[in-house]
Enzyme design. Structure first.
Site, PDB file in Angstrom:
ATOM      1  N   ASN A 157      -8.203 -83.817  76.036  1.00 48.39           N
ATOM      2  CA  ASN A 157      -7.692 -83.845  74.664  1.00 48.39           C
ATOM      3  C   ASN A 157      -8.710 -84.205  73.583  1.00 48.39           C
ATOM      4  OD1 ASN A 157      -7.630 -86.482  75.619  1.00 48.39           O
ATOM      5  ND2 ASN A 157      -5.832 -87.024  74.416  1.00 48.39           N
ATOM      6  N   GLU A 253      -8.603 -95.784  81.155  1.00 47.47           N
ATOM      7  CA  GLU A 253      -7.980 -95.577  79.838  1.00 47.47           C
ATOM      8  C   GLU A 253      -6.882 -94.551  80.048  1.00 47.47           C
ATOM      9  OE1 GLU A 253      -8.762 -97.166  77.054  1.00 47.47           O
ATOM     10  OE2 GLU A 253     -10.573 -98.170  77.722  1.00 47.47           O
ATOM     11  N   CYS A 287      -3.518 -89.829  73.186  1.00 51.54           N
ATOM     12  CA  CYS A 287      -2.962 -90.913  74.010  1.00 51.54           C
ATOM     13  C   CYS A 287      -2.209 -91.945  73.181  1.00 51.54           C
ATOM     14  CB  CYS A 287      -4.066 -91.568  74.817  1.00 51.54           C
ATOM     15  SG  CYS A 287      -5.519 -91.913  73.831  1.00 51.54           S
TER      16      CYS A 287
HETATM   17  P1  NAD Z   1      -5.563 -85.855  83.920  1.00 48.37           P
HETATM   18  O1  NAD Z   1      -5.334 -87.196  84.518  1.00 48.37           O
HETATM   19  O2  NAD Z   1      -4.799 -84.709  84.428  1.00 48.37           O
HETATM   20  O3  NAD Z   1      -7.099 -85.452  84.049  1.00 48.37           O
HETATM   21  C1  NAD Z   1      -8.132 -86.307  83.610  1.00 48.37           C
HETATM   22  C2  NAD Z   1      -9.369 -86.027  84.438  1.00 48.37           C
HETATM   23  O4  NAD Z   1      -9.132 -86.443  85.781  1.00 48.37           O
HETATM   24  C3  NAD Z   1      -9.757 -84.573  84.501  1.00 48.37           C
HETATM   25  O5  NAD Z   1     -11.160 -84.459  84.412  1.00 48.37           O
HETATM   26  C4  NAD Z   1      -9.264 -84.158  85.877  1.00 48.37           C
HETATM   27  O6  NAD Z   1      -9.972 -83.071  86.404  1.00 48.37           O
HETATM   28  C5  NAD Z   1      -9.531 -85.413  86.662  1.00 48.37           C
HETATM   29  N1  NAD Z   1      -8.767 -85.529  87.924  1.00 48.37           N
HETATM   30  C6  NAD Z   1      -7.640 -84.892  88.286  1.00 48.37           C
HETATM   31  N2  NAD Z   1      -7.267 -85.275  89.539  1.00 48.37           N
HETATM   32  C7  NAD Z   1      -8.174 -86.183  89.944  1.00 48.37           C
HETATM   33  C8  NAD Z   1      -8.322 -86.966  91.120  1.00 48.37           C
HETATM   34  N3  NAD Z   1      -7.464 -86.887  92.134  1.00 48.37           N
HETATM   35  N4  NAD Z   1      -9.369 -87.818  91.207  1.00 48.37           N
HETATM   36  C9  NAD Z   1     -10.236 -87.947  90.183  1.00 48.37           C
HETATM   37  N5  NAD Z   1     -10.153 -87.222  89.031  1.00 48.37           N
HETATM   38  C10 NAD Z   1      -9.124 -86.363  88.913  1.00 48.37           C
HETATM   39  O7  NAD Z   1      -5.362 -86.053  82.330  1.00 48.37           O
HETATM   40  P2  NAD Z   1      -5.401 -84.947  81.183  1.00 48.37           P
HETATM   41  O8  NAD Z   1      -4.173 -84.118  81.275  1.00 48.37           O
HETATM   42  O9  NAD Z   1      -6.723 -84.272  81.118  1.00 48.37           O
HETATM   43  O10 NAD Z   1      -5.329 -85.897  79.901  1.00 48.37           O
HETATM   44  C11 NAD Z   1      -4.152 -86.384  79.395  1.00 48.37           C
HETATM   45  C12 NAD Z   1      -3.918 -87.815  79.789  1.00 48.37           C
HETATM   46  O11 NAD Z   1      -5.030 -88.607  79.386  1.00 48.37           O
HETATM   47  C13 NAD Z   1      -2.726 -88.429  79.093  1.00 48.37           C
HETATM   48  O12 NAD Z   1      -2.015 -89.245  79.985  1.00 48.37           O
HETATM   49  C14 NAD Z   1      -3.370 -89.268  77.990  1.00 48.37           C
HETATM   50  O13 NAD Z   1      -2.574 -90.309  77.507  1.00 48.37           O
HETATM   51  C15 NAD Z   1      -4.574 -89.755  78.684  1.00 48.37           C
HETATM   52  N6  NAD Z   1      -5.563 -90.188  77.703  1.00 48.37           N
HETATM   53  C16 NAD Z   1      -5.820 -91.527  77.568  1.00 48.37           C
HETATM   54  C17 NAD Z   1      -6.735 -91.952  76.613  1.00 48.37           C
HETATM   55  C18 NAD Z   1      -7.075 -93.402  76.443  1.00 48.37           C
HETATM   56  O14 NAD Z   1      -8.133 -93.688  75.870  1.00 48.37           O
HETATM   57  N7  NAD Z   1      -6.257 -94.332  76.888  1.00 48.37           N
HETATM   58  C19 NAD Z   1      -7.369 -91.014  75.804  1.00 48.37           C
HETATM   59  C20 NAD Z   1      -7.065 -89.668  75.976  1.00 48.37           C
HETATM   60  C21 NAD Z   1      -6.170 -89.266  76.938  1.00 48.37           C
END
Ligand code: NAD
Length: 479
Positions: A157, A253, A287
């Protein structure tokens, strides 16, 4: 993007584009246009990237702070020069409306500048040794040393600025990095890797491996040469990383269902537009997107009328149109999921004040009123342009609702009563409380992170540097 004619994006390992055994087609979420064939790293290729990061660690550890700062300043300047190009990459791969994409690039420029400044502030403290019996005649001091190889896993995002929140502090502290960007948004990371190379970063200090989350994530999380995992993404993945990481340091995060409380005395001329921004910017895929509003009953009718009216005016459509605020959700599955969640809330008695339907990949800004607390649109992370508005009779009641959540990233309170504001600041369970602003407020040097299922550890460059360094204590015996 290298190999522009073929639009083939290789891995970036040891300072060089590196062919992968697998490539996958990357499509723009809004138009469906093919953007590139992007490498999808195998477990072995990730190991090669980790080895390159280990190798580069020797040079990074020796590099003086002023030189690390210079590289980061230079990156910041290069990105500023090319911000239109960078924003276009974000707009295309993430379907982020171009105005928001430009704002993200501006923030990224600043985040790297903060990192450059932080590189020069890796200080310790002296410890008054003679405060303890037996400590006389000794000098004690602390210093911060890099951890080594940082494994950074990032979401779709904010594909540039959330990468900057990991790459910037890691390099500022003298670490090296293996970066795994989200499947949908790898191009922004490769773009930054090339700029860092131009800025003079040693080969191997930043390696980028795009591809499948589990394949790459498992290697990074379990590899003995990776000292720290810094992850931003969904709570489900964050939990699984934590359970596999053993004694590795982990920063998480994660998500939230951020809320705001609006007191009886709030100035709606200011509050309504701020809440519209908080709820709908980048189609709510933030987020700390504003998902739940608790408004005082004495102004609720007026607030709901004005908010729904403003939501109807939000421009939806092509991310390349500078007026667009809401474009396509990141996948078509998310469109179906959010429509199902809206239906569930309706079945449970919620009313739709506006929105509730989708055109193609775009969900219209949606306002739901009187939503039961256990409806998914309220108690889970919606990550879409949907906001729920409920009425409360006091800020105290609002605080109970805000805290009635498995998440706790940031919250907002609009009130002109200082006692109410201080009470809310004390009692809201979140990593950050914004008085007279939306929970969506963030600038990049403030401490940022969650409680409960919103995560552990803090970003905001100085705070991330703390997470990415080891505190060492040194004692001299003068006796
Ligand atoms: P996601 O968890 O689907 O993916 C995040 C990353 O994790 C990607 O690079 C993905 O390829 C990787 N990933 C997927 N499976 C994995 C595994 N088994 N092991 C290790 N890595 C793996 O999240 P998304 O859909 O890309 O992003 C949205 C989410 O991120 C929402 O929940 C949002 O709230 C959160 N977010 C949090 C913050 C914060 O700072 N707190 C900021 C932005 C987004």
């Amino acid at each position: 993007m290298e190999d522009a004619a073929m639009r083939k994006q290789h891995l970036f390992i040891g300072g060089k584009p590196t062919e992968s055994v697998n490539y996958i087609t990357l499509q723009a979420p809004y138009s469906g246009e093919t953007l590139a064939e992007v490498s999808s790293a195998s477990a072995e290729e990730v190991e090669v990237a980790i080895a390159a990061a280990v190798q580069a660690g020797k040079e990074m550890r020796r590099m003086p702070a002023h030189q690390r700062a210079d590289i980061l300043y230079k990156l910041s300047a290069l990105l500023e020069e090319r911000k239109e190009e960078a924003a276009r990459i974000i707009a295309l791969e993430a379907a982020k409306p171009i105005t928001a994409a430009l704002a993200e690039v501006d923030r990224t420029v600043e985040t790297y500048r903060f990192a450059a400044e932080e590189a020069k502030r890796l200080t310790g403290e002296t410890v008054p040794m003679d405060a303890a019996k037996g400590g006389e005649g000794r000098i004690g001091y602390t210093m911060r040393q890099p951890l080594g190889v940082v494994g950074a896993i990032t979401p779709f995002n904010f594909p540039m600025n959330l990468v900057a929140h990991k790459v910037g502090p890691a390099l500022a502290a003298g670490n090296t990095i293996v970066l795994k960007p989200a499947e949908q948004t790898p191009l922004s990371s490769y773009y930054i890797a090339n700029l860092l190379q131009e800025a003079g970063l040693p080969d191997g200090a930043l390696n980028v491996v795009s591809g499948d989350g589990k394949t790459i994530g498992d290697v990074l999380v379990e590899h003995p040469d990776v000292a720290h995992i810094t992850f931003t993404g969904s709570p489900a993945v964050g939990t699984s990383i934590r359970s596999k990481a053993g004694l590795k340091r982990v920063t998480l995060e994660l998500g939230s269902n951020a809320a705001v409380i609006i007191d009886r005395d709030a100035n709606l001329d200011k509050v309504v537009p701020r809440c519209v921004t908080g709820a709908f910017t980048y189609q709510g895929q933030v987020c700390i997107s504003l998902q739940r509003i608790y408004v005082h009953s004495s102004i609720a009718d007026e607030f709901i009328r004005r908010f729904a009216e403003a939501a109807k005016q939000v421009v939806v459509g092509d991310p390349l149109n500078p007026d667009t605020v809401v474009s396509a959700l990141i996948t078509s599955k998310d469109v179906q999921r959010t429509l199902d969640w809206i239906d569930e809330a309706k079945q449970a008695g919620a009313e739709v004040a506006t929105g509730g339907e989708a055109e193609g990949g775009v969900l219209r800004p949606t306002v739901l009123v009187n939503v039961p607390r256990d409806a998914k649109v309220s108690c889970q992370e919606v990550f879409a342009p949907i906001v729920v508005i409920n009425t409360v009779d006091s800020v105290e009641e609002g605080i109970e609702h805000v805290n009635d959540s498995i998440y706790g990233l940031q919250a907002g309170v609009f009130t002109n009563d200082i006692h109410t504001a201080l009470h809310a600041a004390d009692h809201i369970e979140a990593g950050g409380v914004m008085i007279n602003d939306i929970p969506t407020f963030r600038v990049d040097h403030m401490p940022y992170g969650g409680v409960k299922q919103s995560g552990m550890g803090r970003e905001g460059v100085k705070y991330a540097v703390e997470e990415m360094t080891e505190l060492k204590f040194v004692m001299f015996n003068k006796n």
